[in-house]
Design a protein around this motif. Structure first.
Motif, PDB file in Angstrom:
ATOM      1  N   LEU A   4     -21.722  26.794 -19.650  1.00 24.53           N
ATOM      2  CA  LEU A   4     -22.702  26.416 -20.659  1.00 24.53           C
ATOM      3  C   LEU A   4     -21.961  25.971 -21.900  1.00 24.53           C
ATOM      4  O   LEU A   4     -21.249  26.754 -22.513  1.00 24.53           O
ATOM      5  N   ALA A   5     -22.083  24.697 -22.253  1.00 25.25           N
ATOM      6  CA  ALA A   5     -21.399  24.155 -23.423  1.00 25.25           C
ATOM      7  C   ALA A   5     -22.423  23.873 -24.502  1.00 25.25           C
ATOM      8  O   ALA A   5     -23.414  23.198 -24.274  1.00 25.25           O
ATOM      9  N   LEU A   6     -22.196  24.405 -25.706  1.00 22.36           N
ATOM     10  CA  LEU A   6     -23.093  24.196 -26.829  1.00 22.36           C
ATOM     11  C   LEU A   6     -22.430  23.238 -27.794  1.00 22.36           C
ATOM     12  O   LEU A   6     -21.296  23.442 -28.202  1.00 22.36           O
ATOM     13  N   LEU A   7     -23.148  22.213 -28.171  1.00 20.56           N
ATOM     14  CA  LEU A   7     -22.586  21.196 -29.056  1.00 20.56           C
ATOM     15  C   LEU A   7     -23.651  20.751 -30.038  1.00 20.56           C
ATOM     16  O   LEU A   7     -24.730  20.347 -29.635  1.00 20.56           O
ATOM     17  N   ALA A   8     -23.355  20.853 -31.331  1.00 23.18           N
ATOM     18  CA  ALA A   8     -24.273  20.372 -32.361  1.00 23.18           C
ATOM     19  C   ALA A   8     -24.047  18.885 -32.547  1.00 23.18           C
ATOM     20  O   ALA A   8     -22.944  18.440 -32.852  1.00 23.18           O
ATOM     21  N   LEU A   9     -25.088  18.085 -32.381  1.00 22.91           N
ATOM     22  CA  LEU A   9     -24.981  16.648 -32.456  1.00 22.91           C
ATOM     23  C   LEU A   9     -25.374  16.175 -33.838  1.00 22.91           C
ATOM     24  O   LEU A   9     -26.275  16.699 -34.470  1.00 22.91           O
ATOM     25  N   ARG A  10     -24.713  15.179 -34.315  1.00 20.84           N
ATOM     26  CA  ARG A  10     -25.019  14.611 -35.617  1.00 20.84           C
ATOM     27  C   ARG A  10     -26.315  13.830 -35.551  1.00 20.84           C
ATOM     28  O   ARG A  10     -26.618  13.177 -34.568  1.00 20.84           O
ATOM     29  N   ALA A  11     -27.084  13.937 -36.649  1.00 22.79           N
ATOM     30  CA  ALA A  11     -28.316  13.165 -36.722  1.00 22.79           C
ATOM     31  C   ALA A  11     -27.979  11.684 -36.745  1.00 22.79           C
ATOM     32  O   ALA A  11     -27.046  11.251 -37.408  1.00 22.79           O
ATOM     33  N   GLY A  12     -28.755  10.917 -36.036  1.00 24.21           N
ATOM     34  CA  GLY A  12     -28.517   9.487 -35.962  1.00 24.21           C
ATOM     35  C   GLY A  12     -28.058   9.060 -34.596  1.00 24.21           C
ATOM     36  O   GLY A  12     -28.457   8.018 -34.111  1.00 24.21           O
ATOM     37  N   GLY A  13     -27.253   9.889 -33.940  1.00 29.86           N
ATOM     38  CA  GLY A  13     -26.838   9.539 -32.587  1.00 29.86           C
ATOM     39  C   GLY A  13     -25.431   9.983 -32.277  1.00 29.86           C
ATOM     40  O   GLY A  13     -24.586  10.118 -33.164  1.00 29.86           O
ATOM     41  N   THR A  14     -25.201  10.222 -30.997  1.00 33.12           N
ATOM     42  CA  THR A  14     -23.889  10.650 -30.524  1.00 33.12           C
ATOM     43  C   THR A  14     -23.640  10.088 -29.143  1.00 33.12           C
ATOM     44  O   THR A  14     -24.546  10.074 -28.305  1.00 33.12           O
TER      45      THR A  14
END
Length: 204
Positions: A4-14
């Motif tokens: 299980l990998a948790l990654l916070a994505l930047r607003a706008g796109g990744t």
């Protein structure tokens, strides 16, 4: 084991390309406001039959998208509730195929390139129109480059896999050729070998 990998994505796109081991799952999380539009595009670049399971859940745990064994797909959605949205890629159905997956997660609409462009009541000047046209053309070029980059990576993986199979087949054919050649030599040698009379013959 489930990874299980948790990654916070930047607003706008990744955009992200990651490795997905066999019998594994990787999930990504993004907190979104209500009424936002997001789009998830993904594609399997290498591994197995180039397929993967994918699903998206809203903050209430409700599955709003689910596809099994897909090579690529695009999922647009408007958020109905505020909270953390989860999208996961699963390779749990495969016990030996390692996958490489690319995804593009875009949030919201692209902001206008000119200030107050949506509220203007006058026509655009020639320079402003040229800027908008160039901007749209560049976006098209970026999308095309991403598409061809993924296709190139996928085709390269297939070519390397085919090259490996051809190499193993060539080694196998070489070994078989040596075995057959040695067998033929020994068989021909047995035809021309002089047989001596038996020592058990009685003498006079």
């Amino acid at each position: 084991a489930v990874l299980l990998a948790l990654l916070a994505l930047r607003a706008g796109g990744t955009e992200l390309t990651f490795e997905l081991p066999d019998s594994a799952k990787q999930c990504f999380h993004q907190e979104l406001e209500r009424g936002l539009k997001f789009t998830l595009d993904y594609q399997v670049i290498t591994g197995g039959h180039y397929d993967v399971d994918c699903y998206v859940e809203d903050p209430n745990g409700r599955t709003i998208y689910k596809e099994t064994k897909k090579q690529y797909d695009s999922f647009p959605h408007h958020t109905e509730v505020k909270g953390v949205y989860t999208f996961c890629f699963s390779n749990e159905f495969s016990t030996f195929s390692h996958k490489t997956v690319y995804f593009d997660f875009q949030v919201g609409d692209e902001p206008p390139i000119l200030p107050d462009m949506s509220n203007r009541v006058t026509a655009l000047t020639q320079m402003e129109s040229a800027c908008v046209t160039i901007h749209e053309a560049l976006n098209t070029v970026i999308d095309s480059q991403t598409h061809y980059r993924l296709r190139e990576a996928q085709d390269r993986s297939r070519a390397e896999d085919l090259n490996g199979r051809v190499s193993y087949w060539s080694v196998g054919e070489t070994l078989i050729l040596f075995v057959v050649s040695i067998g033929q030599v020994m068989l021909l040698k047995s035809f021309f070998t002089e047989k001596r009379p038996g020592s058990s013959r009685a003498g006079t």
